[in-house]
Design a protein around this motif. Structure first.
Motif, PDB file in Angstrom:
ATOM      1  N   ILE A 162     -27.429  34.763  -2.685  1.00 43.87           N
ATOM      2  CA  ILE A 162     -28.523  34.125  -3.576  1.00 43.87           C
ATOM      3  C   ILE A 162     -28.675  34.954  -4.658  1.00 43.87           C
ATOM      4  O   ILE A 162     -29.189  34.460  -5.950  1.00 43.87           O
ATOM      5  CB  ILE A 162     -29.667  33.665  -2.765  1.00 43.87           C
ATOM      6  N   ALA A 163     -28.891  36.192  -4.320  1.00 44.70           N
ATOM      7  CA  ALA A 163     -29.200  37.117  -5.643  1.00 44.70           C
ATOM      8  C   ALA A 163     -28.124  37.234  -6.557  1.00 44.70           C
ATOM      9  O   ALA A 163     -28.545  37.657  -7.680  1.00 44.70           O
ATOM     10  CB  ALA A 163     -29.491  38.461  -4.948  1.00 44.70           C
ATOM     11  N   THR A 164     -26.874  36.869  -6.084  1.00 45.43           N
ATOM     12  CA  THR A 164     -25.833  37.033  -6.977  1.00 45.43           C
ATOM     13  C   THR A 164     -25.341  35.568  -7.745  1.00 45.43           C
ATOM     14  O   THR A 164     -24.225  35.774  -8.423  1.00 45.43           O
ATOM     15  CB  THR A 164     -24.696  37.788  -6.500  1.00 45.43           C
ATOM     16  N   THR A 366     -28.953  47.505 -18.804  1.00 44.21           N
ATOM     17  CA  THR A 366     -29.255  46.387 -18.036  1.00 44.21           C
ATOM     18  C   THR A 366     -29.677  46.913 -16.651  1.00 44.21           C
ATOM     19  O   THR A 366     -30.465  46.629 -15.881  1.00 44.21           O
ATOM     20  CB  THR A 366     -28.273  45.515 -17.728  1.00 44.21           C
ATOM     21  N   PHE A 367     -28.649  47.873 -16.089  1.00 41.93           N
ATOM     22  CA  PHE A 367     -28.934  48.532 -14.800  1.00 41.93           C
ATOM     23  C   PHE A 367     -30.224  49.303 -14.651  1.00 41.93           C
ATOM     24  O   PHE A 367     -31.192  49.073 -13.758  1.00 41.93           O
ATOM     25  CB  PHE A 367     -27.900  49.371 -14.208  1.00 41.93           C
ATOM     26  N   ILE A 368     -30.661  49.958 -15.773  1.00 42.46           N
ATOM     27  CA  ILE A 368     -32.126  50.608 -15.626  1.00 42.46           C
ATOM     28  C   ILE A 368     -33.061  49.714 -15.930  1.00 42.46           C
ATOM     29  O   ILE A 368     -34.341  49.984 -15.342  1.00 42.46           O
ATOM     30  CB  ILE A 368     -31.921  51.951 -16.845  1.00 42.46           C
ATOM     31  N   GLY A 372     -30.794  41.982 -18.688  1.00 36.26           N
ATOM     32  CA  GLY A 372     -29.551  41.975 -19.515  1.00 36.26           C
ATOM     33  C   GLY A 372     -29.635  41.302 -21.009  1.00 36.26           C
ATOM     34  O   GLY A 372     -29.044  41.663 -21.875  1.00 36.26           O
ATOM     35  N   ASN A 373     -30.571  40.306 -21.050  1.00 37.88           N
ATOM     36  CA  ASN A 373     -30.394  39.539 -22.104  1.00 37.88           C
ATOM     37  C   ASN A 373     -31.156  40.258 -23.487  1.00 37.88           C
ATOM     38  O   ASN A 373     -30.476  40.080 -24.659  1.00 37.88           O
ATOM     39  CB  ASN A 373     -31.592  38.316 -22.035  1.00 37.88           C
ATOM     40  N   ARG A 409     -27.337  42.970 -13.914  1.00 33.25           N
ATOM     41  CA  ARG A 409     -28.604  42.542 -13.805  1.00 33.25           C
ATOM     42  C   ARG A 409     -28.750  42.609 -12.097  1.00 33.25           C
ATOM     43  O   ARG A 409     -29.921  43.206 -11.673  1.00 33.25           O
ATOM     44  CB  ARG A 409     -28.993  41.198 -14.333  1.00 33.25           C
ATOM     45  N   SER A 410     -27.811  41.985 -11.560  1.00 42.67           N
ATOM     46  CA  SER A 410     -28.108  41.856  -9.975  1.00 42.67           C
ATOM     47  C   SER A 410     -27.629  43.143  -9.162  1.00 42.67           C
ATOM     48  O   SER A 410     -27.523  43.040  -7.829  1.00 42.67           O
ATOM     49  CB  SER A 410     -27.204  40.516  -9.459  1.00 42.67           C
ATOM     50  N   MET A 411     -27.365  44.102  -9.946  1.00 42.47           N
ATOM     51  CA  MET A 411     -27.117  45.360  -9.363  1.00 42.47           C
ATOM     52  C   MET A 411     -28.561  46.291  -9.314  1.00 42.47           C
ATOM     53  O   MET A 411     -28.313  47.384  -9.019  1.00 42.47           O
ATOM     54  CB  MET A 411     -26.032  46.204  -9.950  1.00 42.47           C
TER      55      MET A 411
END
Length: 456
Positions: A162-164, A366-368, A372-373, A409-411
């Motif tokens: 679901i998260a991805t 994005t990871f930090i 992401g947008n 984003r999902s990481m």
């Protein structure tokens, strides 16, 4: 030289602030004004003689005003309309019906080797209807998660799927796709999605679904002890209000997509855009609501949700695009774009270098930051100008960068979608990220590889 160094410092500080979760819109507007006024102090013309206000110190604000006007006439209006439509569809329960229809077959599948990738792919398709990763996760945790647990899927496997779900689905209704198509010079967003985005992202999504199966089954065996305790706890979600929405309402959220493709295939010469198609779909749904509820006053009040949704689109996306565009204008005034273009024009591997550089920076921020947008909208405006002067295809740089902003984003343990899902199943976000990063990294590899071979 001093101009470019100052511009780089401002750019780095803006990236740092966004990574530290300062409000991206405010950060970008401040960066834009700093760059524009620095340009004035260093003797640059912010606007040409014809466009200038006649007062140079006012010109930076005119730049921002011009960017607002420009966005409203292009991608901005499309995004506002799509946000309003999505809000109305959610309010009348039509989005819930789409999820109910598409996820119903999953309740009959019991084999994990089929169920795990199917859940990922079906969930990915749902992003077409609900583009927000966080919103989609909330709905799926309430509706799909209990189905998956009943089918025997482990808590963490279901949560990771679901998260991805909201990543790189190729849809002409996506705000980032609308912006990318406009910036890259496509008259029709479907051309960009069909001929460029889909050939890259569909294979990546297929690989991610397969990798999900092997990674989740491996971790289920490895974490068997922890899962045994975790699976014992009942998942309780706040009751969703019953709307008594007819099942056939699932047609309305997907109608704009169907009509966009229909006009694109059969009436390519007709200048029917996303705004017209979305408004038609909205009025049709509104008419059906009036007939179903037989209350004109209440129906009109409900339709007001459309305009509130447009307001959300303005505050969440359009303002962000304007802020990013204004900052890019400032970078151009300071000469940084020309400096970058001239510095890479003599390198044989400039294509690969730019692709990896922008993709890497986008993925890292994005990871930090978990968003992401903001990063994508900040950088996308730079790409065509740099690519043109360097003599390379801007799509090779922009498309992977766009995908990285969604995949990383999902990481991120601080991303809203990860926090929502991990809180729902009562685990540390890092535990969930352990489940998501391998499938998503497989998507990163496929996107970069296919982009390299397609555009070299």
């Amino acid at each position: 030289m001093v101009d470019s160094i100052l511009a780089v410092i401002v750019l780095i500080l803006a990236g740092w602030a966004i990574a530290k979760n300062y409000d991206a819109k405010v950060v970008l507007f401040i960066a834009a004004l700093v760059l524009l006024y620095s340009g004035l102090l260093l003797g640059h013309n912010v606007l040409g003689a014809k466009a200038s206000t006649g007062l140079s110190w006012v010109d930076p604000f005119k730049v921002i005003k011009d960017q607002f006007v420009r966005q409203y006439g292009n991608a901005g209006l499309i995004i506002l309309t799509l946000f309003g439509f999505a809000a109305y569809m959610s309010h009348i329960g039509a989005n819930d019906m789409v999820i109910k229809v598409l996820t119903k077959p999953l309740s009959y599948v019991r084999k994990p080797i089929i169920l795990i990738p199917m859940v990922f792919w079906v969930g990915t398709c749902l992003q077409i209807i609900i583009p927000s990763a966080a919103s989609l996760a909330v709905i799926l945790m309430a509706t799909l998660f209990p189905v998956l647990r009943a089918a025997g899927m482990s808590t963490l496997t279901a949560a990771a799927l679901i998260a991805t779900t909201a990543t790189i689905v190729p849809t002409p209704l996506g705000g980032d796709n609308v912006v990318a198509a406009r910036v890259l010079g496509f008259d029709n967003v479907v051309d960009y999605v069909a001929f460029h985005l889909a050939p890259i992202t569909i294979p990546a999504l297929f690989v991610m679904g397969i990798v999900h199966y092997f990674w989740q089954t491996y971790l289920d065996k490895k974490d068997a002890g922890m899962l045994k305790e975790l699976d014992k706890e009942a998942f309780i979600e706040a009751e969703r209000p019953e709307k008594n929405t007819p099942t056939w309402y699932f047609i309305f959220p997907i109608l704009p997509l169907v009509l966009v493709i229909f006009f694109w295939v059969f009436f390519r010469k007709a200048k029917v855009g996303l705004v017209e198609i979305t408004l038609f779909s909205l009025i049709l749904a509104f008419a059906c609501e009036l007939i179903r509820k037989r209350n004109i006053k209440a129906g009109m009040k409900d339709l007001g949700i459309f305009f509130k949704g447009m307001g959300d689109g303005f505050s969440k996306v359009v303002v962000l695009i304007v802020a990013a565009s204004s900052m890019v204008f400032g970078l151009r005034v300071m000469g940084l774009i020309d400096a970058i273009s001239n510095s890479i024009s003599n390198f044989e591997n400039a294509k690969v270098g730019l692709m990896l550089a922008f993709s890497g920076i986008t993925g890292l921020i994005t990871f930090i930051s978990g968003s992401g947008n903001a990063v994508f909208y900040s950088f996308i405006e730079l790409i065509p100008q740099i690519a043109q002067k360097a003599g390379i295809d801007p799509i090779m740089v922009a498309l992977p960068m766009q995908c990285m902003s969604n995949l990383f984003r999902s990481m991120s343990p601080v991303a809203a979608v990860i926090i929502i899902v991990s809180a729902s199943v009562k685990v540390n976000p890092l535990v969930l990220v352990k489940r998501t990063w391998v499938p998503l990294m497989s998507g990163v590899v496929v996107v970069l590889a296919l982009s390299f071979f397609k555009y070299m």
